[in-house]
Design an enzyme around this catalytic site. Sequence first.
Site, mmCIF file in Angstrom:
data_model
loop_
_atom_site.group_PDB
_atom_site.id
_atom_site.type_symbol
_atom_site.label_atom_id
_atom_site.label_comp_id
_atom_site.label_asym_id
_atom_site.label_seq_id
_atom_site.Cartn_x
_atom_site.Cartn_y
_atom_site.Cartn_z
ATOM 1 C CE1 TYR A 126 -3.321 -2.804 0.573
ATOM 2 C CE2 TYR A 126 -4.461 -1.093 1.769
ATOM 3 C CZ TYR A 126 -4.466 -2.327 1.162
ATOM 4 O OH TYR A 126 -5.606 -3.071 1.154
ATOM 5 C CE LYS A 172 3.177 -17.093 -3.696
ATOM 6 N NZ LYS A 172 2.334 -18.306 -3.746
ATOM 7 C CG ASP A 204 -0.260 -20.050 -2.001
ATOM 8 O OD1 ASP A 204 0.389 -20.086 -0.930
ATOM 9 O OD2 ASP A 204 0.185 -20.478 -3.086
ATOM 10 C CG ASP A 232 -12.899 -8.414 3.672
ATOM 11 O OD1 ASP A 232 -12.487 -7.659 4.568
ATOM 12 O OD2 ASP A 232 -13.664 -8.030 2.756
HETATM 13 C C1 IPM Z 1 -9.871 -2.023 5.139
HETATM 14 C C2 IPM Z 1 -10.162 -1.402 3.790
HETATM 15 C C3 IPM Z 1 -9.082 -0.400 3.445
HETATM 16 C C4 IPM Z 1 -7.784 -1.175 3.349
HETATM 17 C C5 IPM Z 1 -9.316 0.433 2.167
HETATM 18 C C6 IPM Z 1 -10.628 1.132 2.198
HETATM 19 C C7 IPM Z 1 -8.209 1.404 1.956
HETATM 20 O O1 IPM Z 1 -10.331 -2.380 2.819
HETATM 21 O O2 IPM Z 1 -9.722 -1.284 6.117
HETATM 22 O O3 IPM Z 1 -9.817 -3.263 5.226
HETATM 23 O O4 IPM Z 1 -7.528 -1.844 2.345
HETATM 24 O O5 IPM Z 1 -7.021 -1.116 4.303
HETATM 25 MN MN MN Z 2 -10.418 -4.418 3.612
#
Ligand code: IPM
Ligand code: MN
Length: 334
Positions: A126, A172, A204, A232
């Site tokens: 990022y 990885k 993975d 997630d």
């Molecule tokens: C999260 C979100 C953020 C991230 C985005 C909105 C920048 O997906 O907090 O998980 O990827 O960190």
């Molecule tokens: Mn996220």
Amino acid sequence: MSQKTSPRARIVCLPGDGIGPEVMEVAQRVLRELVPELELTDYLFGGVAIRATGGSLPDETLEACRAADAVLKAPIGDPEFDAADIRPEQGMLQLRAELDVYANLRPSRLGSVDLLIVRELVGGLYFGASGVREDGTVFDTMEYHPRQVERVVRRAFELAGGRRGKLTSVDKANVLETSRMWRRVVREVASDYPSVEVEDMLVDNAAMQLASSPEQFDVIVTENMFGDILSDLAAAVTGGLGLAPSASLGDGRLGIFEPVHGSAPDIAGRGIANPAAMLRSTALMLNHGLARPEKARALEGAVDVALRDAPTPDLAGTSTTAEFADAVLAALGG
Ligand code: IPM
Ligand code: MN
Ligand code: NAD
């Protein structure tokens, strides 16, 4: 009165976009009831801030965050800005970097599953160099300094030591230089934590293991982007995104507390968002940010009652966001 907390702790609230203001309203209703002495102030952040000021993280908001005792954040993001030069998510990354909240704690619990993802939050893919070369090639790069890895790995060892004593470092390393360095740092730091059992796992495989046998994990530590994706997934196998909270912590006292989920534009404005993740993030704030563990436990218990008695549609229930909030307040009051 607690000796550790000032009687009027100042909370900067960032209601954000989409379902953000809907779930923030619930958090504020509950906080006013549970900890009435907190000072809750809303500031512009995200898409709503771009519309009002031209930027996602206005100076006034950043200054208020720096001066706060805690930052309580609802999701930001709006499809309206997907192709724009200035996007809500840029402010999100900027705020995390400005406050240097490098350790993003994302717990998931359900039945026999009780795991904690520690996601590195201010480096990696990022934050590395990105851009467009003359020939039109577009690039994002994953970059880490060993010091950035060491501090988040150390934090994860500390957390594992206070839990079941197992740490899985996800990388990885069969492909990436950054991952091979990450593994070296993990091995070095491990010698300071002989009571923690540590293993390396490729990302993975980690995704597959999380989907098929999540109960094997205690603490997972990983790179920013890997942690975004895996958290997630961990949310999905423990009841869904509507339940998953997070705490973003640095070395100081100030943290950002926010749900894992986004602004859910597909259901925004309908009053059916699940506020549990926002409320659990609020509980993390009471615990980690404000040293009020007893209030945090009360809130977590009340959320569990509401999840049983007033589930929202994402959990196959029929309750609205407001009805869920009523159930939480009833559980707290009763
Ligand atoms: C999260 C979100 C953020 C991230 C985005 C909105 C920048 O997906 O907090 O998980 O990827 O960190
Ligand atoms: Mn996220
Ligand atoms: P999302 O998390 O917003 O939604 C994914 C799915 O989960 C949707 O079907 C949504 O309806 C559902 N969902 C999420 N939270 C829910 C809740 N509390 N109750 C009920 N259902 C819920 O992910 P997305 O659609 O990929 O992203 C939408 C926007 O949110 C994007 O602009 C993205 O950048 C942003 N985002 C922001 C944050 C943040 O502020 N920390 C986190 C993730 C995504």
